[in-house]
Each structure stands twice: as structure tokens, then as C-alpha cells.
Design an enzyme around this catalytic site. Sequence first.
Site, mmCIF file in Angstrom:
data_model
loop_
_atom_site.group_PDB
_atom_site.id
_atom_site.type_symbol
_atom_site.label_atom_id
_atom_site.label_comp_id
_atom_site.label_asym_id
_atom_site.label_seq_id
_atom_site.Cartn_x
_atom_site.Cartn_y
_atom_site.Cartn_z
ATOM 1 N N LYS A 68 182.988 116.146 23.306
ATOM 2 C CA LYS A 68 183.201 115.259 22.156
ATOM 3 C C LYS A 68 184.676 114.879 21.969
ATOM 4 C CE LYS A 68 179.166 116.848 19.589
ATOM 5 N NZ LYS A 68 178.642 117.323 18.327
ATOM 6 N N ASP A 105 177.588 112.870 13.441
ATOM 7 C CA ASP A 105 177.139 114.233 13.084
ATOM 8 C C ASP A 105 177.184 114.466 11.572
ATOM 9 O OD1 ASP A 105 176.585 115.104 15.659
ATOM 10 O OD2 ASP A 105 178.630 115.792 16.008
#
Length: 279
Positions: A68, A105
Site C-alpha cells: 500500500k 479502507d
Amino acid sequence: MTDKDCYAVFGYPIKHSKSPQIHRLFAEQTQQLLEYTAQEVLAERFKDSVNVFFSQGGKGLNCTLPLKELAWAFADRRTERAELSKAVNTLALQGDGSLLGDNTDGCGLIADLTGNHGISLEGARILILGAGGASRGIIAPILGHSPNHLTIVNRTPEKAIALATEFSILGDVEGCSFADIQGQQPFDLIINATSASLTDEMPPLADDLLAAEGVCYDLAYGNKPTSFVRWGAAHNARKSLDGLGMLVEQAAEAFFLWRSIRPQTKPVIAVLNAERGFS
Ligand code: ATR
């Protein structure tokens, strides 16, 4: 590649990823023609693999652990929420050929807590366990929902204090050690963002940390309740939830970014829960 629009999730390990199934269910539901695969990609192969994927006509990528931060650095442009979290879980090819990096997220967590479970964050005393990448991604979205107070607790307290200082412009947030939270006023919502559940471990929590009617939420999920979900249930949590709903919600937000269509998440969560024997 096929004549369908191609998407993928890159990560390592990736074999057990539920993302291909989730996006297949979204595509069926919204009648979108697309293909979504899972590809094992090590950090050192990340740049090459992304370049190959998009040069072969790929339209969008999800990136999971340990990629990420690399995806954040690779994106040509980033959304504000990706900028704040310093991590990107979604790359979307733009009309001009550039790559937009987003992080879905945090909004996935909020959607699951508030939309699917009716848990209000407004005015709540919230505790986040852990101060790594997973915590960083959820702090700004939580503070955006006006909690009464947010505490970040970490085994290495310096990391929690640094994170809290960084986000203090967005709301009332403090960082501390597990010893510091002993005896504090109990919390309405405790979110486990440590990686402890992955090894079935439990952060060192005192028994009186959860308020009556409080809620526990583990960002991790599995085919059995995680150690933290079990802790919540054993401490009379009103709800003790794992992160499967968040997984589906963050995927829906990525799908929306790519296809401009918002899929329904509840039926997909129901399918995944039925498969793991959760009601
Ligand atoms: P992620 O990107 O998933 O957040 P990370 O950046 O490696 O992963 O962070 C893992 C977090 O889990 C850290 O906050 C870590 O605490 P330390 O910073 O003190 O290492 C926390 N953690 C991992 N195992 C833990 C355990 N058994 N008990 C408490 N905290 C734990």
C-alpha cells in the site's frame, strides 16, 4: 488479456484473498462485464508488475499488504484521503493515462460501522489499538465523525503519540501506552488495528476498558472469530465484529471509483458470512 475490462488485486500473500469473489459478485449484480484476478506480487516486483498490468490494458488495481505504501508512492495523483493515510489500496487508470491513487479502507470501516451496524461515532469515546499502517488509514475518517474523544494505544507508545500529534489538527486525539489506559473512563468503541489477530494474539487490555453497551471491532477477519472478537464477546460487548464488512465496503468504494456504479454490499456480505458459517 480478454476483451473485458481487467482489474486485479496485488499483494503477498494473496492466495486466500476474497476480493476476486467480491468483485465478481458486484459485477454480476450491476451487470458489468469485467474480469478481476488476484496476483501474487512481492514488493521488489511491484513497479514492474504494475507497469505490465496497465500496459496490457488493465483498468484498475487494488493493492494490499505489503504494497500500500509503494502504491501511494507510485500513483501520479492521490485523493485527499489517500494523502492523509499515506497508503493507497486502489489505483484507477484515468482518461489521460495517469494513475489516480485512492484509499477506500477508512470509508469502508465507517460504512460498515454506521451503515451496516447502526453504530454512531458521534460523541463516542473511541479507542484504537495499534499505531501501524492500518491505524493511520482510519484516524481521519473517524475524527470526521465527531467522536467525543479518540485514544490511540500502542505497545510502542512513541508511535501512537506521533500519530496522534500528526492528526490532532482534525480533532481530540491522544496517543499513549497500554499502561496509560489502565483505569481510564471506559470506551464506547474499541477498534483493533494491531496485527495481533493474525497470530491469534491479544493486545494487553484491562477487563474494565469497554463501556456497558460498548462495541468491539477488529479490522482483521477470518473464518473463525478472531481473538479480539472473542475478547469483546467475553466482555459483554453489544456487538463484537470482525472486518469482513469493512473488506466488502472498501471493495464497493473501489468498484464505484472504477465503474461509477455503487453495488449493494449487504447481499455480498451475507454470501461471505454464510460461506464461513456466520449468521
Ligand atoms: P499494519 O500495516 O497492519 O498496521 P504494522 O504497520 O506492522 O502493520 O503495525 C502493526 C501494529 O500492530 C503495530 O502497532 C504493532 O505494535 P508495535 O508498533 O508496538 O510493534 C501492533 N502489534 C502487533 N502485534 C501485537 C501484539 N501481539 N500486541 C499488541 N500490539 C501488537
